[in-house]
Structure formats: structure tokens, C-alpha cells
Write a protein that holds these residues in place. Sequence first.
Motif, PDB file in Angstrom:
ATOM      1  N   GLY A 126       0.835  -1.182   0.000  1.00 28.50           N
ATOM      2  CA  GLY A 126       0.000   0.000   0.000  1.00 28.50           C
ATOM      3  C   GLY A 126       0.870   1.233   0.000  1.00 28.50           C
ATOM      4  O   GLY A 126       2.047   1.187   0.364  1.00 28.50           O
ATOM      5  N   PRO A 127       0.296   2.355  -0.403  1.00 29.92           N
ATOM      6  CA  PRO A 127       1.074   3.591  -0.442  1.00 29.92           C
ATOM      7  C   PRO A 127       1.574   3.953   0.955  1.00 29.92           C
ATOM      8  O   PRO A 127       0.854   3.815   1.936  1.00 29.92           O
ATOM      9  CB  PRO A 127       0.084   4.633  -0.961  1.00 29.92           C
ATOM     10  CG  PRO A 127      -1.256   4.013  -0.919  1.00 29.92           C
ATOM     11  CD  PRO A 127      -1.094   2.547  -0.773  1.00 29.92           C
ATOM     12  N   LYS A 142       5.643  -1.751  -1.665  1.00 28.45           N
ATOM     13  CA  LYS A 142       5.566  -3.158  -1.254  1.00 28.45           C
ATOM     14  C   LYS A 142       6.877  -3.527  -0.569  1.00 28.45           C
ATOM     15  O   LYS A 142       7.959  -3.294  -1.104  1.00 28.45           O
ATOM     16  CB  LYS A 142       5.335  -4.063  -2.462  1.00 28.45           C
ATOM     17  CG  LYS A 142       5.182  -5.533  -2.105  1.00 28.45           C
ATOM     18  CD  LYS A 142       4.886  -6.355  -3.345  1.00 28.45           C
ATOM     19  CE  LYS A 142       4.752  -7.826  -3.020  1.00 28.45           C
ATOM     20  NZ  LYS A 142       4.558  -8.621  -4.248  1.00 28.45           N
ATOM     21  N   ILE A 143       6.751  -4.095   0.622  1.00 29.04           N
ATOM     22  CA  ILE A 143       7.919  -4.526   1.386  1.00 29.04           C
ATOM     23  C   ILE A 143       7.707  -5.993   1.721  1.00 29.04           C
ATOM     24  O   ILE A 143       6.701  -6.356   2.328  1.00 29.04           O
ATOM     25  CB  ILE A 143       8.083  -3.695   2.672  1.00 29.04           C
ATOM     26  CG1 ILE A 143       8.190  -2.202   2.327  1.00 29.04           C
ATOM     27  CG2 ILE A 143       9.291  -4.174   3.475  1.00 29.04           C
ATOM     28  CD1 ILE A 143       8.075  -1.279   3.523  1.00 29.04           C
ATOM     29  N   THR A 144       8.634  -6.841   1.302  1.00 28.75           N
ATOM     30  CA  THR A 144       8.518  -8.281   1.542  1.00 28.75           C
ATOM     31  C   THR A 144       9.647  -8.721   2.457  1.00 28.75           C
ATOM     32  O   THR A 144      10.820  -8.515   2.140  1.00 28.75           O
ATOM     33  CB  THR A 144       8.571  -9.074   0.216  1.00 28.75           C
ATOM     34  OG1 THR A 144       7.578  -8.546  -0.678  1.00 28.75           O
ATOM     35  CG2 THR A 144       8.308 -10.547   0.457  1.00 28.75           C
ATOM     36  N   GLU A 155      10.038  -2.505  -2.756  1.00 28.94           N
ATOM     37  CA  GLU A 155       9.672  -2.225  -4.137  1.00 28.94           C
ATOM     38  C   GLU A 155       8.908  -0.912  -4.223  1.00 28.94           C
ATOM     39  O   GLU A 155       8.225  -0.518  -3.285  1.00 28.94           O
ATOM     40  CB  GLU A 155       8.794  -3.350  -4.689  1.00 28.94           C
ATOM     41  CG  GLU A 155       9.496  -4.702  -4.718  1.00 28.94           C
ATOM     42  CD  GLU A 155       8.570  -5.815  -5.156  1.00 28.94           C
ATOM     43  OE1 GLU A 155       8.102  -5.765  -6.318  1.00 28.94           O
ATOM     44  OE2 GLU A 155       8.307  -6.712  -4.348  1.00 28.94           O
ATOM     45  N   SER A 156       9.010  -0.266  -5.381  1.00 28.24           N
ATOM     46  CA  SER A 156       8.300   0.986  -5.609  1.00 28.24           C
ATOM     47  C   SER A 156       7.149   0.752  -6.574  1.00 28.24           C
ATOM     48  O   SER A 156       7.021  -0.326  -7.153  1.00 28.24           O
ATOM     49  CB  SER A 156       9.261   2.017  -6.191  1.00 28.24           C
ATOM     50  OG  SER A 156       9.665   1.621  -7.486  1.00 28.24           O
ATOM     51  N   LYS A 160       5.978   6.562  -7.016  1.00 26.41           N
ATOM     52  CA  LYS A 160       6.913   6.938  -5.963  1.00 26.41           C
ATOM     53  C   LYS A 160       8.004   5.875  -5.804  1.00 26.41           C
ATOM     54  O   LYS A 160       7.713   4.698  -5.652  1.00 26.41           O
ATOM     55  CB  LYS A 160       6.148   7.097  -4.651  1.00 26.41           C
ATOM     56  CG  LYS A 160       6.963   7.726  -3.552  1.00 26.41           C
ATOM     57  CD  LYS A 160       6.098   8.043  -2.354  1.00 26.41           C
ATOM     58  CE  LYS A 160       6.959   8.687  -1.297  1.00 26.41           C
ATOM     59  NZ  LYS A 160       6.214   8.979  -0.095  1.00 26.41           N
ATOM     60  N   PRO A 161       9.275   6.289  -5.790  1.00 29.57           N
ATOM     61  CA  PRO A 161      10.372   5.321  -5.652  1.00 29.57           C
ATOM     62  C   PRO A 161      10.531   4.853  -4.205  1.00 29.57           C
ATOM     63  O   PRO A 161       9.959   5.417  -3.282  1.00 29.57           O
ATOM     64  CB  PRO A 161      11.597   6.139  -6.075  1.00 29.57           C
ATOM     65  CG  PRO A 161      11.243   7.544  -5.704  1.00 29.57           C
ATOM     66  CD  PRO A 161       9.763   7.654  -5.938  1.00 29.57           C
TER      67      PRO A 161
END
Length: 174
Positions: A126-127, A142-144, A155-156, A160-161
Motif C-alpha cells: 500500500g502507499p 511493497k515490502i517483503t 519495491e516501488s 513513488k520510488p
Amino acid sequence: MFVSAFMSWIFLTIFFTYAGETAADPGNDKGKIRISAKTLVSDSEAKYAEFTGNVRAIQGNTVITSDRLRVFYKAVSGNKQKPVSGEQAIEKIVAEGNVKIKFDNKVAETEHAVYTTKDKVLVLSGPGSKLISGNNSISGSKITLYRAEGRIKFESNSDKPVEAVLYPGENGIK
């Protein structure tokens, strides 16, 4: 390196641990999970329990707050109505809406978090998804977190990076 320091603290107190992994003895309350919410709906056919409204889950020093928390559990082979007990009971946990995970003076913030117990992977999406340690933070859409492998992937999206804000000398950053 910041990412390795970041991984160290996050994996020590990962988002959703099994009660059996944290409770060394029967008198130890660290393994106990307490969940409070405005409502609880359990669906034995679909094998889940859903907590909604001001959800607060506590296990040891980990506190998770969200708008909704759904716990999917496994059924005993041949009996879909009766859940498995112990650490094998939980299949997946999904937290949605204003998700905040606090542990060891660290915070993870996101709109959607999914933890699968089989592969021990936590996905924040999510943003504005963010991992924070002191003044340091890394954000992405996204963070895994691959718990078993000891790695994190940020991940972006196209808007937004991935962004890291680091303060040298803090939390082992050199």
C-alpha cells in the motif's frame, strides 16, 4: 550497512510468531496472543476468525493495531470443522487498514499486511508502507520480509520510488 541492521531487529521480533516459538515454558505469557476489537466473526466453514474495529493484538512486546485482522486456520485432515491446535493451526494472517506493528522500539506502517506461516513471509503493501527504526526509515509500495532467508525486498510503484532516510551513527549505521 543499514539494511542488515534493519533486518536484524525486524527478524528478532517478526510480526507474527508462533506461540510455540516464543513460549519456553508453560508459565511464560510471551506466547499468549491477546486480541481485542469491536467485533469478532468466526466462520468454521471458511476456516477464519475476523476481528474488526479498533483491532489490537499483543504478543510479548509486539503490538499490532489495524482496522481489521483476519486469522485463517487449518483444519484437521478429514474434519474441516475442527481446527488444528498449537503452532500448526494458523495458516495465514491478514491485517488491513491503518496497520501499525510496534516491537522493540521499531514500527512498521502499512495499509495491508499478510503473513503466511508455511513460508514465513510477511508482505506489507500500500502507499506509504514503511519500516522505521529510531529516526531511520525505508518506505516503498511493497515490502517483503523473507523471515527464513533473512532478507527484505523493498519495491516501488510508478508514482513513488523506494526511499531511505538514514542517520549515520544510529542503530549500527556507519
